[in-house]
Design an enzyme around this catalytic site. Sequence first.
Site, PDB file in Angstrom:
ATOM      1  N   SER A   1       3.082   3.324  -6.366  1.00  0.00           N
ATOM      2  CA  SER A   1       3.032   3.288  -4.905  1.00  0.00           C
ATOM      3  C   SER A   1       4.438   3.479  -4.343  1.00  0.00           C
ATOM      4  O   SER A   1       5.403   2.915  -4.856  1.00  0.00           O
ATOM      5  CB  SER A   1       2.416   1.976  -4.410  1.00  0.00           C
ATOM      6  OG  SER A   1       3.102   0.858  -4.932  1.00  0.00           O
ATOM      7  N   MET A   2       4.526   4.264  -3.257  1.00  0.00           N
ATOM      8  CA  MET A   2       5.836   4.641  -2.713  1.00  0.00           C
ATOM      9  C   MET A   2       5.898   4.434  -1.204  1.00  0.00           C
ATOM     10  O   MET A   2       6.581   5.169  -0.492  1.00  0.00           O
ATOM     11  CB  MET A   2       6.126   6.103  -3.070  1.00  0.00           C
ATOM     12  CG  MET A   2       6.122   6.386  -4.564  1.00  0.00           C
ATOM     13  SD  MET A   2       6.325   8.139  -4.991  1.00  0.00           S
ATOM     14  CE  MET A   2       4.742   8.810  -4.450  1.00  0.00           C
ATOM     15  N   GLY A   3       5.156   3.447  -0.698  1.00  0.00           N
ATOM     16  CA  GLY A   3       5.187   3.148   0.727  1.00  0.00           C
ATOM     17  C   GLY A   3       4.631   4.299   1.550  1.00  0.00           C
ATOM     18  O   GLY A   3       3.573   4.856   1.249  1.00  0.00           O
TER      19      GLY A   3
ATOM     20  N   GLY B   1       3.341   7.566   0.037  1.00  0.00           N
ATOM     21  CA  GLY B   1       2.064   7.663  -0.644  1.00  0.00           C
ATOM     22  C   GLY B   1       2.052   7.083  -2.038  1.00  0.00           C
ATOM     23  O   GLY B   1       2.805   6.166  -2.359  1.00  0.00           O
TER      24      GLY B   1
ATOM     25  N   GLY C   1       0.042  -3.163  -1.588  1.00  0.00           N
ATOM     26  CA  GLY C   1      -0.122  -2.664  -2.951  1.00  0.00           C
ATOM     27  C   GLY C   1      -1.356  -3.235  -3.628  1.00  0.00           C
ATOM     28  O   GLY C   1      -2.057  -2.531  -4.374  1.00  0.00           O
ATOM     29  N   ASP C   2      -1.635  -4.511  -3.374  1.00  0.00           N
ATOM     30  CA  ASP C   2      -2.821  -5.152  -3.952  1.00  0.00           C
ATOM     31  C   ASP C   2      -4.091  -4.545  -3.366  1.00  0.00           C
ATOM     32  O   ASP C   2      -5.094  -4.373  -4.072  1.00  0.00           O
ATOM     33  CB  ASP C   2      -2.788  -6.654  -3.689  1.00  0.00           C
ATOM     34  CG  ASP C   2      -1.478  -7.283  -4.138  1.00  0.00           C
ATOM     35  OD1 ASP C   2      -0.968  -6.868  -5.195  1.00  0.00           O
ATOM     36  OD2 ASP C   2      -0.966  -8.158  -3.433  1.00  0.00           O
TER      37      ASP C   2
END
Length: 309
Positions: A220-222, A225, A251-252
Site C-alpha cells: 500500500s502506498m497511500g 494506490g 491499510g487494515d
Amino acid sequence: MIYTVTLNPALDRQIWVEDIKYDESNRIIKEATYAGGKGIDVSRVLANFGADNVALGFVGGFSGEELEGRLLNDGVRCNFTYISANTRTNIILNDEKTKSQTLFNAIGPEVQPQDLMRLIKQIQNLPNPEYIIISGSLPVGVQPAFYNKLIDTSKEVGAIVVFDTDGRAMKVGLSSKPHIIKPNIHELERLVDKKLKDINEIAQEARAICNRGINIVLVSMGAKGMLCVSSKEEYWACPPPVEVQNTIGAGDSSVAGFVLALKEGKSLKDALAFAVAAGTATTTRPGTAVCLPEDVELIYKNVTFRDIA
C-alpha cells in the site's frame, strides 16, 4: 470462516481540538472511543460487509471487556483469550485547524507463556478456517518467533494465511511463508533495508519476496494506490482523489477488502481494486476503520490501473 488474530489490541480514544496550543490548556470539542488493533479493524470491516468472521487475540481487564463489548455492538463475533493485565489504550489527537492527526500508541500488557499456548491450541481446533489474518504488533515480552508458530499452525489447519506486521517481526515471520503479506511502502523499506525511489524498485523487491515462497505481496502506498505482485500477475491500482479525514485503519480495511473479494471469487485484479476502494473509503470518514459498503462501491467504480514499467 475468516478468523483475525490481534495479539496486542487496543482501545483507540480519538480526541478533537480546535487548535493545539502548547503549554496551555486545550479544550476537547469532541471525543470517541473505538476498538482498535490491526486484526480488530479487519474484523470490523468484514462485519460491515456481512462477512462472517471471528476476532481472536488477547484482551484483559476492564478495558478488554469494553473492547469486546464495543466489537459485539459493531456486529463482530469474538473469541478472545483473556489475560490478567489490562488491554492498552491509544490516544489519537486530531487538530481541526491544521487537519493533522497525531498518534500516541501505548506499549500494552505483558502476555504470559501459558497464554500464548492457549491461543495456539485454540487455533489448532478452529472450525472451518478458510482464511486466518494475523496482523499487528507483538505484546511485551513476546518474541517474533511466536509469529512463526502462529503461521505454521494456521497453515497446518488448512487456512490461507494473511500476514501484516512490521520490522523484525515481519522479517522473522516470512520464513514460515505466509500466503499473503501486506506491508505499506515504509514497512517494505524496513523489510528490505533500503529506500525505494519509484514503482519499479518497489515492484522489484515485491517480486524478490514472491520468489522466497510468498504467493501474493500487496504494497500500500497511500494516495499512490496499491501494488499487487504474484508469481504470474502484477497490477498497480490507484484510487480517485478524495478528501481525507482519517488514516487510522486504512491499510487494515484494504486487507479486509482484498480477502473478501478473493473469498467471493473475484480475480486478483478485481480484488486489488476492491482493496484500494476499501482503504480509500476508510480515509473519508472519521474514526478507526469506519468502512461503509456504499462508500466502497462508489470508489470501486473509479479505481484506475497504471503500468508498472
